[in-house]
Scaffold this active site. Structure first.
Site, PDB file in Angstrom:
ATOM      1  N   HIS A 281     -32.834  12.199  32.563  1.00 30.15           N
ATOM      2  CA  HIS A 281     -34.031  11.700  31.860  1.00 30.15           C
ATOM      3  C   HIS A 281     -35.290  12.428  32.333  1.00 30.15           C
ATOM      4  O   HIS A 281     -36.376  11.882  32.273  1.00 30.15           O
ATOM      5  CB  HIS A 281     -34.209  10.183  32.039  1.00 30.15           C
ATOM      6  CG  HIS A 281     -32.950   9.397  31.851  1.00 30.15           C
ATOM      7  ND1 HIS A 281     -32.553   8.890  30.642  1.00 30.15           N
ATOM      8  CD2 HIS A 281     -31.951   9.079  32.721  1.00 30.15           C
ATOM      9  CE1 HIS A 281     -31.400   8.268  30.771  1.00 30.15           C
ATOM     10  NE2 HIS A 281     -30.991   8.387  32.029  1.00 30.15           N
TER      11      HIS A 281
ATOM     12  N   SER B 271     -52.144  36.311  29.687  1.00 29.33           N
ATOM     13  CA  SER B 271     -52.865  35.735  28.561  1.00 29.33           C
ATOM     14  C   SER B 271     -53.987  36.703  28.222  1.00 29.33           C
ATOM     15  O   SER B 271     -54.545  37.349  29.102  1.00 29.33           O
ATOM     16  CB  SER B 271     -53.433  34.377  28.968  1.00 29.33           C
ATOM     17  OG  SER B 271     -54.602  34.080  28.233  1.00 29.33           O
TER      18      SER B 271
ATOM     19  N   LYS C 183     -53.318  33.783  34.278  1.00 31.90           N
ATOM     20  CA  LYS C 183     -52.014  33.323  33.787  1.00 31.90           C
ATOM     21  C   LYS C 183     -50.870  34.281  34.074  1.00 31.90           C
ATOM     22  O   LYS C 183     -50.998  35.498  33.987  1.00 31.90           O
ATOM     23  CB  LYS C 183     -52.089  33.109  32.279  1.00 31.90           C
ATOM     24  CG  LYS C 183     -52.993  31.964  31.896  1.00 31.90           C
ATOM     25  CD  LYS C 183     -52.356  30.623  32.146  1.00 31.90           C
ATOM     26  CE  LYS C 183     -51.640  30.187  30.887  1.00 31.90           C
ATOM     27  NZ  LYS C 183     -51.001  28.903  31.057  1.00 31.90           N
TER      28      LYS C 183
ATOM     29  N   GLU D  58     -39.448  31.457  27.073  1.00 32.62           N
ATOM     30  CA  GLU D  58     -39.856  30.732  25.854  1.00 32.62           C
ATOM     31  C   GLU D  58     -39.258  31.384  24.608  1.00 32.62           C
ATOM     32  O   GLU D  58     -38.852  30.705  23.663  1.00 32.62           O
ATOM     33  CB  GLU D  58     -41.386  30.694  25.748  1.00 32.62           C
ATOM     34  CG  GLU D  58     -42.020  29.813  26.810  1.00 32.62           C
ATOM     35  CD  GLU D  58     -43.526  29.997  26.872  1.00 32.62           C
ATOM     36  OE1 GLU D  58     -44.237  29.034  26.604  1.00 32.62           O
ATOM     37  OE2 GLU D  58     -43.993  31.109  27.172  1.00 32.62           O
TER      38      GLU D  58
END
Ligand code: ARG
Length: 491
Positions: free
Chosen positions: A166, A287, A293, A300
């Site tokens: 969970h 970024s 970043k 992804e």
């Protein structure tokens, strides 16, 4: 439509007698053409034609001299294509384009090649060859990745971190165990790819448009040349069958879903919120605006591409739904989805192989996530069970202990004898020792658990499966070798 046919009279073949009927409208040809996509099947198409040609010549269906000329030009067409110098004529599909190209080189004798063949069995052969090629390459690459993953697990036996149910911290495990978990899924994916190889291992060519041919062909000759282990059983089924494409798309989609889940673990673990792992600069993307970043774009995209993989499978399933038996032109719509399956699957395996070794785990931070938490509560309950307490009673006793710790704002590791007083007669200092995260991992000695001996056995098993599947992939007939053989085969 990217392929707008131009020069309506450049070839008489596709646009008139052979496929379109005289006077087919250019807009109709543009709408019905699949050449923009299926030119990617040129290698498969030429290899299949060389085998068909050889069979026709050996059976005396076409004259040997003509077969030799066609053979020579087919080889030249493929070599020109490999050299990037081939300009295929604009035709309805790659099959007609190759025939038109042959006709422009040889004249009427080029038409001998299509004896006893329909594009219905021809396209099925091309797709069988394509799926077999891509599937074997993917199996080899996935097996290699699995071996590397098992090797990485070996170096992470001492990295202990929380497991999650969970998305809440559950129980301590070694990172090696976590990696072996994905390894177990990848073994199933290799098994799925093996099933695809079995399904695709039947020669479709020779059934013609649907009913067979009255010419004296011998499908066994073609089968042996193309190294399939059997013939398809029935032409009506053969020309309408895309099961092998569905199976490959399913196997690929399922692997990509596994890769997606692993990616989400990496993405989460590399976030400041988890803080367990770091991406090497060589795989972290920046970024355009935020100078600080280091983003996990590779992972992804692996996750994002799994959606495309599922979409390809769905597209193929729905394409088949509602079709009557036999060939229907709807089947040409398999091309966009199916031709993406193999290359995308392999690009994801490749990206995983590059990126995963460049994710490093911070052992102290992983451990810290365990010592500040209550993930060893089950271990304490089991220590009580060992002392003869029924599990449900032990569960309640440790639950009470956890609540006391939470009230005081301390971890289980900080619980002392005073805190445990009065909870349960068997709950003593010795039981508390079971709360050490490393001890917790070490005590899981059952098969399939996170204990070191079990994980060692899992790693060994993964390595064995990796070499087994690399050997299986190496035994699959590949296009380049078939082409070499057909180049020298006696006509
Ligand atoms: N381009 C077609 C396909 O890929 C080839 C088969 C065409 N057959 C036909 N009967 N029109 O499906």
């Amino acid at each position: 439509m990217s392929q707008t046919p131009s020069g309506a009279n450049k070839s008489a073949i596709a646009k008139t007698e052979a496929s379109g009927g005289a006077g087919i409208l250019p807009e109709v040809l543009a709408f019905t053409s699949s050449l923009a996509l299926d030119r990617a099947l040129l290698f498969e198409d030429v290899v299949g034609s060389l085998a068909h040609l050889t069979m026709l010549s050996r059976r005396g269906i076409i004259p040997r001299g003509d077969a030799q000329s066609i053979h020579r030009e087919l080889v030249k067409i493929l070599e020109a294509s490999n050299a990037g110098t081939l300009r295929l004529p604009e035709e309805e599909d790659v099959h007609m384009a190759v025939e038109a190209e042959l006709t422009s080189r040889l004249g009427e004798p080029a038409g001998l090649l299509h004896s006893a063949r329909s594009r219905n069995d021809q396209v099925s052969l091309d797709l069988h060859l394509h799926v077999r090629e891509q599937c074997a390459a993917a199996m080899d690459e996935l097996a290699t990745f699995l071996g590397e993953l098992a090797g990485r697990a070996e170096t992470e036996l001492d990295t202990v971190l929380p497991s999650y149910t969970h998305r809440q911290r559950a129980q301590p495990v070694s990172l090696a165990y976590h990696l072996c978990g994905y390894g177990a899924a990848f073994v199933r994916d290799l098994e799925a790819l093996e099933f695809v190889l079995q399904q695709v291992d039947a020669l479709p060519l020779g059934v013609g448009a649907i009913a067979g041919t009255s010419l004296p062909i011998d499908r066994e000759i073609t089968r042996t040349l193309l190294q399939f282990s059997k013939l398809t059983a029935n032409g009506l089924d053969t020309v309408g069958d895309r099961d092998f494409a569905l199976d490959f798309s399913y196997a690929a989609a399922r692997f990509q879903l596994h890769a997606s889940r692993l990616s989400t673990d990496v993405i989460d673990f590399c976030s400041s919120e988890f803080g367990f792992a770091k991406l090497d600069g060589a795989i972290a993307c920046g970024s355009s605006m935020m100078p600080q970043k280091r983003n996990p774009d590779v992972f992804e995209l692996i996750r994002g591409k799994s959606g495309r993989a599922v979409g390809n499978l769905m597209g193929l399933l729905v394409m088949v739904k509602g079709l009557p038996g036999g060939y229907n032109r709807d089947l040409q719509e398999d091309r966009a989805a199916l031709l993406e399956v193999g290359p995308m699957l392999r690009s994801v395996i490749g990206a995983m192989r590059v990126a995963l070794p460049r994710v490093t785990f911070d052992r102290e931070r992983c451990m810290a996530a365990l010592t500040r938490d209550y993930t060893q509560a089950t271990d304490l309950a089991e220590a009580l069970v060992v002392k003869g307490t029924p599990f449900r009673t032990a569960y309640q006793a440790i639950g009470a202990l956890v609540r006391r710790c939470q009230e005081k704002g301390i971890s289980l590791a900080e619980a002392n004898e005073e805190l445990i007083r009065g909870i349960h007669p068997s709950l003593d200092a010795q039981v508390l020792q079971a709360g050490d995260p490393r001890a917790s991992v070490a005590r899981k000695v059952n098969a399939g658990g996170t204990g070191p001996a079990s994980v060692r056995a899992q790693i060994d098993a993964l390595k064995a499966r990796a070499s087994e599947y690399r050997a299986r992939a190496a035994a699959v007939p590949r296009l380049a070798a078939l082409f070499d053989g057909l180049k020298g085969a006696e006509l």
